[in-house]
Write a protein that holds these residues in place. Structure first.
Motif, PDB file in Angstrom:
ATOM      1  N   ALA A 109       0.829  -1.212   0.000  1.00 32.16           N
ATOM      2  CA  ALA A 109       0.000   0.000   0.000  1.00 32.16           C
ATOM      3  C   ALA A 109       0.863   1.262   0.000  1.00 32.16           C
ATOM      4  N   GLN A 113       0.853   4.153  -2.834  1.00 31.61           N
ATOM      5  CA  GLN A 113       0.569   5.549  -2.480  1.00 31.61           C
ATOM      6  C   GLN A 113       1.670   6.484  -2.974  1.00 31.61           C
ATOM      7  N   THR A 128       0.745  -6.394  -8.543  1.00 32.23           N
ATOM      8  CA  THR A 128       1.131  -6.999  -7.273  1.00 32.23           C
ATOM      9  C   THR A 128       1.318  -8.493  -7.465  1.00 32.23           C
ATOM     10  N   LEU A 154      -7.140  -5.426  -1.313  1.00 29.27           N
ATOM     11  CA  LEU A 154      -6.555  -4.118  -1.617  1.00 29.27           C
ATOM     12  C   LEU A 154      -6.627  -3.838  -3.116  1.00 29.27           C
ATOM     13  N   LEU A 158      -8.685  -0.998  -5.117  1.00 29.19           N
ATOM     14  CA  LEU A 158      -7.917  -0.038  -5.911  1.00 29.19           C
ATOM     15  C   LEU A 158      -8.428   0.037  -7.341  1.00 29.19           C
TER      16      LEU A 158
END
Length: 247
Positions: A109, A113, A128, A154, A158
């Protein structure tokens, strides 16, 4: 002519190192990021990339990585992570679970970011490295299965959040991979336990196999998003069902 920038975390070994090589072969300038400086410097010299020492659990390291990558990034492979331990829940070392969560989830994460503005500017792709462990739990795997399930959630969130942005969001979920360090680290250096994972399996996946899948996802046309790619060796029908020639 400058090459598009690809950032690979966890590039000092295994799937990360193989991915850095595969992306360099595909025409990217690869920023190789990992904690082990000597290893990534050697890799960067080999592939004509750049080395940035980075522990993804340290905010200052992640910020420095984003600064080094620059204002436009074409690919982020958030690969840093791994498994530690194989005890049942009743006997699990929760400090090891925290370490896995810090690296596999919060580190992913944080990397996203920090690099997202450059990925938007570069019409980039986020990849990922998940695991089939995040899809089906197994005995002794609650910690690792949990963090990979969190990575999957996640990435699904996203993808929804970036639906109107020029960024692709891709998840590669390998099954059994005979990489150079994964099982050895998981079993705290116990070579016999690490070898037993692959015993009798004629051809588990190699780290180069997974790297090829990542490079494929990263180099698809701009309008093509590989939401999730599950890849297993032929001998592995499911996470718990593996053909072993020795019975």
């Amino acid at each position: 002519m400058s090459r598009p920038i690809a950032v690979v975390t966890g590039a000092s070994s295994g799937i990360g190192r193989a991915t850095a090589r595969a992306l360099a072969d595909s025409g990217f300038e690869v920023v190789c990021a990992a904690r082990r400086t000597e290893r990534i410097e050697a890799l960067a010299a080999e592939i004509g990339g750049r080395a940035v020492t980075c522990d993804v659990t340290r905010p200052e390291d992640v910020a420095a990585l984003a600064a080094a990558a620059g204002g436009e990034v074409a690919v982020l492979v958030a690969n840093a992570g791994g498994a530690i331990g194989s005890e049942p829940v009743a006997a699990a070392d929760l400090a090891e679970w925290r370490m896995m969560y810090d690296t596999n989830v919060l580190g992913v994460a944080a990397s996203i970011q920090a690099l997202l503005p450059a990925l938007v500017a570069g019409h980039g792709v986020i990849v990922t490295v998940g695991s089939v462990a995040g899809m089906v739990a197994y005995e002794g795997g609650a910690g690792y299965c949990g963090v990979k399930a969190a990575v999957h959630s996640l990435m699904m969130a996203l993808r929804l959040e970036l639906w109107d942005q020029p960024v692709r969001v891709c998840e590669i979920d390998p099954g059994m991979v005979a990489s150079d360090e994964f099982a050895l680290v998981r079993f705290h250096g116990d070579e016999a336990k690490a070898a037993a994972v692959y015993a009798g399996v004629r051809e588990p996946l190699t780290q180069e196999d997974v790297a090829a899948c990542i490079a494929f996802a990263a180099t698809c046309p701009d309008h093509v998003n590989i939401d999730q790619l599950v890849v297993r060796p032929r001998a592995q029908a499911a996470a718990h069902k593996v053909f072993r020639e020795d019975g």
